[in-house]
Motif scaffolding. Structure first.
Motif, mmCIF file in Angstrom:
data_model
loop_
_atom_site.group_PDB
_atom_site.id
_atom_site.type_symbol
_atom_site.label_atom_id
_atom_site.label_comp_id
_atom_site.label_asym_id
_atom_site.label_seq_id
_atom_site.Cartn_x
_atom_site.Cartn_y
_atom_site.Cartn_z
ATOM 1 N N ASN A 195 23.265 45.947 43.621
ATOM 2 C CA ASN A 195 22.237 45.912 42.591
ATOM 3 C C ASN A 195 20.896 46.467 43.066
ATOM 4 O OD1 ASN A 195 23.797 45.007 40.550
ATOM 5 N ND2 ASN A 195 23.428 42.841 40.983
ATOM 6 N N THR A 249 34.610 42.422 35.051
ATOM 7 C CA THR A 249 34.692 42.451 36.509
ATOM 8 C C THR A 249 35.303 43.784 36.936
ATOM 9 O OG1 THR A 249 34.993 40.080 36.548
ATOM 10 C CG2 THR A 249 35.549 41.262 38.550
ATOM 11 N N GLN A 306 32.788 43.161 41.597
ATOM 12 C CA GLN A 306 31.509 43.140 40.899
ATOM 13 C C GLN A 306 31.608 42.700 39.453
ATOM 14 O OE1 GLN A 306 28.026 44.348 41.553
ATOM 15 N NE2 GLN A 306 28.905 43.236 43.263
ATOM 16 N N LYS A 307 30.703 41.816 39.040
ATOM 17 C CA LYS A 307 30.538 41.518 37.621
ATOM 18 C C LYS A 307 29.514 42.511 37.094
ATOM 19 C CE LYS A 307 28.457 37.981 34.683
ATOM 20 N NZ LYS A 307 27.548 36.831 34.760
ATOM 21 N N ILE A 308 29.931 43.380 36.190
ATOM 22 C CA ILE A 308 28.987 44.351 35.640
ATOM 23 C C ILE A 308 28.988 44.266 34.120
ATOM 24 C CG2 ILE A 308 29.276 45.981 37.563
ATOM 25 C CD1 ILE A 308 30.877 47.741 35.516
ATOM 26 N N THR A 309 27.955 44.856 33.534
ATOM 27 C CA THR A 309 27.901 44.974 32.084
ATOM 28 C C THR A 309 28.660 46.233 31.687
ATOM 29 O OG1 THR A 309 25.794 43.843 31.948
ATOM 30 C CG2 THR A 309 26.334 45.327 30.140
ATOM 31 N N ASP A 310 29.560 46.066 30.724
ATOM 32 C CA ASP A 310 30.349 47.202 30.255
ATOM 33 C C ASP A 310 29.441 48.115 29.425
ATOM 34 O OD1 ASP A 310 32.110 48.978 29.159
ATOM 35 O OD2 ASP A 310 33.552 47.473 28.474
ATOM 36 N N ASP A 362 26.067 40.800 24.450
ATOM 37 C CA ASP A 362 27.132 39.823 24.716
ATOM 38 C C ASP A 362 28.460 40.267 24.105
ATOM 39 O OD1 ASP A 362 25.707 37.997 26.252
ATOM 40 O OD2 ASP A 362 24.891 36.972 24.500
ATOM 41 N N ARG A 373 18.419 41.632 25.983
ATOM 42 C CA ARG A 373 19.740 42.221 25.711
ATOM 43 C C ARG A 373 19.957 42.477 24.217
ATOM 44 N NH1 ARG A 373 24.130 41.564 29.338
ATOM 45 N NH2 ARG A 373 25.371 40.419 27.816
ATOM 46 N N TYR A 430 30.140 41.364 29.743
ATOM 47 C CA TYR A 430 30.332 41.391 31.191
ATOM 48 C C TYR A 430 31.811 41.594 31.498
ATOM 49 C CZ TYR A 430 25.607 39.483 31.571
ATOM 50 O OH TYR A 430 24.262 39.301 31.488
ATOM 51 N N GLU A 435 28.654 51.418 36.423
ATOM 52 C CA GLU A 435 28.117 51.350 35.065
ATOM 53 C C GLU A 435 28.246 52.717 34.381
ATOM 54 O OE1 GLU A 435 26.722 49.854 37.621
ATOM 55 O OE2 GLU A 435 26.233 47.798 37.023
ATOM 56 N N ASN A 466 18.206 37.368 27.944
ATOM 57 C CA ASN A 466 19.131 37.462 26.823
ATOM 58 C C ASN A 466 18.443 38.019 25.575
ATOM 59 O OD1 ASN A 466 21.944 37.126 26.741
ATOM 60 N ND2 ASN A 466 21.689 35.630 25.086
#
Lengths: 503, 503
Positions: free
Chosen positions: B48, B311, B315-319, B304, B225, B309, B71, B222
């Motif tokens: 990050n 994996t 890594q947990k990433i935002t799609d 959301d 977002r 989110y 990403e 949030n």
């Protein structure tokens, strides 16, 4: 290095004893807890086993109350009519006073005389005595209503019906049952007196499902917690000469399905005296609209919110004070929803406000359509010219009433309700457009003069209702005629045995 | 009596050792787990932390992708336009072909020429090149559109704007920026290149909140977002001579608030050539209608569901493949909702179907109103007679478009959408009623003849659009004119440095 525990214990035996005694204490407390659970179970079994033998058609709720005092106590609380509502509390809300448009929409039908917000089940019989809709019959062969009107008001109905042909019951005069039907909607309507399981006691629901070839005996408990309500909280009509109470479900439960059913029969509850439209009066299609509720779709039953489980002493019981969940949010909404009470109430009102706004708009258009149609008839319109207009008014009023008459529609199914209301707006508007063309052809180019119907009094005067006279007659009837029938009922019931104690 | 443990251990020391070694083993495994967590945290921190220095106004998404390949990879997947929809998949859905009424409703406005369903962000610039709405400008001072149209299409906009006065940018010709604006909506529109935090890059949202005296810097992650999406997914208009992109929120975000705002300015996007109504074109009031969504009210952000989110390796990433949640239900809906995919899809379609049904009904009425108004003008109606009609058509079309133009309105806020559509039905119907009176006064008592607009071709012929010619011109322009500007852009970008590796 430290001394290992084993050596410590060997040196100082009291450590071993302390461990031993501590363990014993914990085991003892666990035993106590286990005993308490077993005890509560036993208590529950005892309390749920009828200690009285209740007769198959026992209509008296107090008699059932001897066997089930806890449930009966909550049932009796229904006499309290204070409840949470954005319109403020309680008791008699005069809906005609709140919205005088209803007087015009129901002109020629008893609801234009008297239409109060429904009170709890416990008032079912006395409210039917009180309302101007039932008139003032002088004897058993008099009055405007038939006994079909009693169908959903009392557990006495099934008792009486068990001794006569349903068709004969339905077509008899309402007044002829005044000495027979005296107990308000209660225990017997939903429960089997043998074992307190839920049962369907009312004929029309069973007949409707029979016609559809659907077997209700396989219903789960949670389905039954909705179906017992669907015995009455539905759209129905009085079919044919015998006024046979019938659910119009043969083509389906949606608004359009039911309309198609009625249209095929050319059915009308009454002919509207202003526009001469053959109107279908929607009753209360609560179960039908509840199908479109996300609550229903997620498996929530009527009773889950309107009769939630509560704890009464050591007992988990169903709260038999049937009421708005807003009155009891901790036991209803908030069991599943983790939001604040204020937020949940706001969510409910948000839905209701939006549906109400458009429902009132539809009423405004419908009222104008009825009055313009009257004007057209008076100025030479022919049946042929008016036929398409009347069809549209019939459709629009059906759509309006389907939503307006359903209890809780705007919360249960706000999306379906708004769809129906929007459809009604388009039909009612189209009727007015047709009417303007009819009137233009008759030489009337300006807008039709509208009467002042801004209050209940003015609206009732316009449709020719003498409320004072009706009220005086009713009061007189309640003083001079009704008591005789109630006295007969009392004598009859006094001769009935009370439930027998069996354990 | 049994031997106590302490004595056993004293006699047999191996029991003590077994306990000791067992405990050690457990502690060792716990240590491994803790190390794994720390390691993943470290990895996350490293990943990050930008390893490249990205310039403040870097518009090239591929350049950002060097620093954030995971990403960027999901962002690039947006070129796949297959998605779950009840209308079937993918690519160019020609909305005018699906619903030719739109040609009539948008007559005189570029949307009547060409209106395809929006594709993903990655197509934002090429779709603007392709659409017939932008015409075929021959040079930098030609064409129907101004650069205000570019505002939401590209991160190049803020880059260009940083070097010139916003008003000068907005009023310049769209064609004048063809060599400047080439990168589709992407990284820079939402992210701060320094630390990848979310930021508001677009001017109009910041200005709208400034006018309301609201500080956005205190927004939670949030909220951000959702707010980054609200930079563009809103109602906006081009204000005054300079076509200054402005959000009409000064009176509030509800449909009626925004209408009041426009009415006060006497604003119209165009005058409808059939009815001569001054029309407000709703853009896409997505954020506004999302306020009425239960998802928004429960704190769910746009990202959301549309950018959940996921994996990716460790890594947990935002799609960053922004898309319909129906395309990716496991990562979106089903994180909260425990129902089956089939049930959830049915719930979505149920809502959409109901809104669509009434929206189409409103379109039918509106189309007739426009055509009847045209007929009235042609048969001698005066401005005075038509004034109330035009006001009603304007109101009805605004209500229709507010819902029709909003992405996902019928799912996000079905109740508010239906309320607005129902209101539109009543206004459009009232317009037709007024029109029938106007026409009657002019001696026309019969219904107005309706043209055949059953296909896009027929509807476009009726409003005088020569689609073949427009398409041929566009193809020619894409071959002969556009490449020149794109070549200039390429040269300019080739001279820009790439992000510098800093670790």
């Amino acid at each position: 290095m430290k001394t290992p525990l084993s050596e410590k214990i060997a040196k100082r035996p009291w450590i071993g004893w302390a461990l031993f005694i501590g363990t014993m204490a914990i085991v003892f407390v666990l035993g106590l807890l286990a005993a308490s659970i077993v005890q509560r179970r036993t208590e529950a079994n005892i309390l749920n086993t009828p200690r009285y033998e209740i007769a198959e058609f026992e209509p008296r709720n107090e008699a059932w109350g001897m066997a089930f005092p806890r449930e009966y106590q909550t049932y009796a609380q229904m006499s309290d009519t204070n409840f949470r509502s954005k319109y403020g509390g309680s008791a008699f809300r005069d809906l005609l006073e709140e919205d005088p448009r209803l007087v015009i929409l129901f002109a020629g039908y008893a609801f234009s005389k008297d239409f109060n917000q429904a009170r709890g089940h416990i008032y079912a019989v006395s409210d039917v005595h009180n309302t101007l809709r039932t008139g003032t019959p002088v004897d058993e062969n008099d009055g405007p209503m038939t006994s079909s009107c009693w169908t959903c008001k009392s557990p006495d109905v099934a008792r009486v019906m068990s001794k006569m042909d349903p068709a004969d019951f339905y077509k008899s005069k309402w007044s002829s049952m005044l000495s027979e039907i005296v107990n308000p909607i209660g225990c017997a309507n939903c429960h089997n007196p043998k074992d307190m399981t839920l049962r369907l006691f009312q004929l029309p629901l069973k007949e409707a499902y029979q016609r559809k070839g659907k077997d209700l005996t396989a219903s789960s408990l949670n389905e039954m917690r909705t179906l017992v309500c669907a015995q009455c909280h539905v759209e129905y009509y009085f079919k044919g000469e015998s006024k046979y109470v019938t659910f119009p479900w043969d083509k389906g439960l949606n608004m359009e399905d039911i309309e198609k059913y009625y249209d095929e029969y050319d059915f009308a509850d009454w002919i509207h005296p202003l526009s001469k439209t053959p109107i279908i009066k929607a009753q209360h299609p609560d179960f039908e609209l509840f199908q479109h509720s996300i609550h229903y779709q997620r498996g929530v039953s009527c009773a889950d919110c309107h009769m939630p489980y509560v704890t009464e002493g050591s007992q988990k019981i169903t709260d038999h004070k049937v009421q708005s969940p807003l009155n009891n949010m901790e036991a209803s909404c908030m069991v599943c929803h983790k939001q604040s009470k204020e937020e949940l109430i706001r969510n409910v009102y948000d839905r209701q406000d939006r549906v109400t706004q458009q429902k009132i708009l539809l009423e405004d258009i419908l009222v104008k359509a009825h009055i313009e149609a009257k004007y057209a008839w008076e100025h030479g319109a022919t049946s042929e010219m008016m036929q398409p207009v009347l069809k549209l008014i019939r459709q629009a009023q059906w759509r309006w009433d389907f939503v307006a008459a359903s209890h809780g529609a705007s919360f249960h199914a706000p999306i379906e309700s708004l769809r129906i209301v929007a459809d009604g707006i388009s039909k009612a508007s189209e009727a007015r457009l047709e009417l303007s063309r009819v009137l233009a052809k008759l030489g009337h180019l300006d807008s039709v003069p509208m009467p002042d119907i801004s209050t209940k009094e003015k609206a009732q005067a316009y449709v020719g209702i003498d409320l004072k006279k009706l009220r005086a007659e009713k009061e007189e009837w309640k003083k001079t005629k009704l008591p005789k029938w109630l006295e007969m009922a009392k004598e009859r019931e006094n001769a009935m045995p009370l439930p027998k104690r069996i354990m």
